[in-house]
Design an enzyme around this catalytic site. Structure first.
Site, PDB file in Angstrom:
ATOM      1  N   SER A   1      39.812  46.201  35.323  1.00 26.89           N
ATOM      2  CA  SER A   1      38.482  46.884  36.105  1.00 26.89           C
ATOM      3  C   SER A   1      37.425  47.508  35.049  1.00 26.89           C
ATOM      4  O   SER A   1      38.037  47.967  33.929  1.00 26.89           O
ATOM      5  CB  SER A   1      38.656  47.807  37.149  1.00 26.89           C
ATOM      6  OG  SER A   1      39.773  47.389  37.973  1.00 26.89           O
TER       7      SER A   1
HETATM    8  N1  SAH Z   1      44.557  47.793  37.251  1.00 26.19           N
HETATM    9  C1  SAH Z   1      44.762  46.654  36.603  1.00 26.19           C
HETATM   10  C2  SAH Z   1      43.610  45.716  37.395  1.00 26.19           C
HETATM   11  C3  SAH Z   1      44.025  44.237  37.583  1.00 26.19           C
HETATM   12  S1  SAH Z   1      43.263  43.559  38.835  1.00 26.19           S
HETATM   13  C4  SAH Z   1      44.292  46.727  35.377  1.00 26.19           C
HETATM   14  O1  SAH Z   1      43.964  47.878  34.805  1.00 26.19           O
HETATM   15  O2  SAH Z   1      44.070  45.613  34.575  1.00 26.19           O
HETATM   16  C5  SAH Z   1      44.426  43.648  40.188  1.00 26.19           C
HETATM   17  C6  SAH Z   1      45.651  43.146  40.215  1.00 26.19           C
HETATM   18  O3  SAH Z   1      46.149  43.164  41.435  1.00 26.19           O
HETATM   19  C7  SAH Z   1      45.942  41.668  39.853  1.00 26.19           C
HETATM   20  O4  SAH Z   1      46.566  41.637  38.602  1.00 26.19           O
HETATM   21  C8  SAH Z   1      46.598  40.927  41.037  1.00 26.19           C
HETATM   22  O5  SAH Z   1      47.530  40.261  40.663  1.00 26.19           O
HETATM   23  C9  SAH Z   1      47.313  42.316  41.734  1.00 26.19           C
HETATM   24  N2  SAH Z   1      47.557  42.025  43.143  1.00 26.19           N
HETATM   25  C10 SAH Z   1      46.859  41.506  44.031  1.00 26.19           C
HETATM   26  N3  SAH Z   1      47.893  41.661  45.457  1.00 26.19           N
HETATM   27  C11 SAH Z   1      48.648  42.330  44.983  1.00 26.19           C
HETATM   28  C12 SAH Z   1      49.815  42.630  45.913  1.00 26.19           C
HETATM   29  N4  SAH Z   1      49.943  42.552  47.123  1.00 26.19           N
HETATM   30  N5  SAH Z   1      50.641  43.253  45.360  1.00 26.19           N
HETATM   31  C13 SAH Z   1      50.670  43.691  43.691  1.00 26.19           C
HETATM   32  N6  SAH Z   1      49.788  43.393  42.922  1.00 26.19           N
HETATM   33  C14 SAH Z   1      48.773  42.731  43.653  1.00 26.19           C
END
Ligand code: SAH
Length: 267
Positions: free
Chosen positions: A111
């Site tokens: 993000s």
């Molecule tokens: N906070 C992260 C943002 C990653 S994007 C950072 O700093 O990099 C959001 C993430 O949520 C993705 O990696 C995706 O695979 C994950 N995601 C989506 N649905 C999910 C679920 N049900 N449980 C766990 N992770 C999930």
């Protein structure tokens, strides 16, 4: 939760920020450098010979966050401490401190710093001290988890994609934060073993707020997550804040945002 695998915590040793050279530099000079950097473009930073590992480059990002209206000193300090460039691919390192989301593999993104800061400020709601236990859904590359580990006594972060979970473990090793626990699992189910949580934060947006999150939130706790709203042409994602009080749940819808979808199961 059988699919969930809890990783051992890292040995207790805190990473103290700032280089030795920086510590020796007189305060006035340091302040001047930070001021110059706050107004410099990333290209200029490079031409000043400052590597991405310099604290000054992060302070430039923090200055911009403050200019955008982030006022929580603890959030700003945590974001000044965590080295975002360690969480992105080598080819993207030069963009690590710009206010932009970046690809982290498997179709997911880290993000924007501005969005991370906004959500963390909402989550903390001006608390004077560290928060208690937190749950993060969507570890991704681990950047936000690292920032959270500075703001709470305990952080549980769940990722559903094994490739990213492994990457986050690797990316976070250098921090050796004993209070940060990375889990592989379906975050829609929360993590009951760590509940109740003082705060829950999601980095992926679903159709609704899963029931498990609301159950696992402590009374007095706050949840911050993107959620789908509207229909047809007005369909979008908005940030939602849920406060759990003794009287029940209080929901507030805030600005429109753009997050990757919250999916089910582990892959
Ligand atoms: N906070 C992260 C943002 C990653 S994007 C950072 O700093 O990099 C959001 C993430 O949520 C993705 O990696 C995706 O695979 C994950 N995601 C989506 N649905 C999910 C679920 N049900 N449980 C766990 N992770 C999930």
């Amino acid at each position: 939760m059988s699919a969930m695998k809890e990783r051992p915590t890292f040995p207790a040793r805190l990473n103290t920020s700032g280089s030795k050279e920086e510590a020796k530099r007189p305060e006035a000079q340091r302040a001047r450098t930070v001021h110059q950097l706050q107004t410099a473009a990333p290209g200029q930073l490079k031409s000043q010979g400052l590597g991405m590992d310099s604290r000054a480059v992060r302070m430039s990002m923090v200055g911009k966050l403050a200019a955008q209206g982030i006022t929580d000193a603890q959030v700003l300090a945590a974001m000044g401490h965590i080295e975002r460039h360690r969480f992105v691919d080598t080819a993207l390192v030069n963009q690590a401190y710009e206010d932009t989301s970046l690809p982290i593999g498997l179709g997911q993104t880290i993000s924007k710093p501005g969005v991370v800061a906004r959500m963390l400020e909402l989550l903390r709601q001006g608390a004077p001290a560290k928060l208690g236990r937190l749950l993060e859904i969507g570890t991704g590359c681990g950047y936000q988890a690292a920032v959270l580990s500075q703001l709470a006594t305990e952080v549980y972060s769940i990722e559903r994609l094994r490739g990213l979970h492994d990457k986050a473990c690797e990316n976070l090793r250098h921090l050796r934060q004993p209070n940060l626990h990375l889990l592989l699992g379906d975050g829609r189910l929360g993590f009951a073993k760590g509940a109740p949580y003082a705060g829950i934060i999601a980095a992926a947006g679903g159709e609704d707020i899963p029931e498990a999150w609301l159950e696992q939130l402590a009374v007095g706790g706050r949840l911050v997550a993107p959620v789908a709203t509207g229909t047809g042409k007005t369909r979008q994602q908005q940030l939602m804040v849920v406060d759990k009080t003794a009287q029940g749940l209080r929901q507030t819808l805030l600005e429109a945002v753009l997050f990757v979808p919250l999916k089910s199961g582990v892959a």
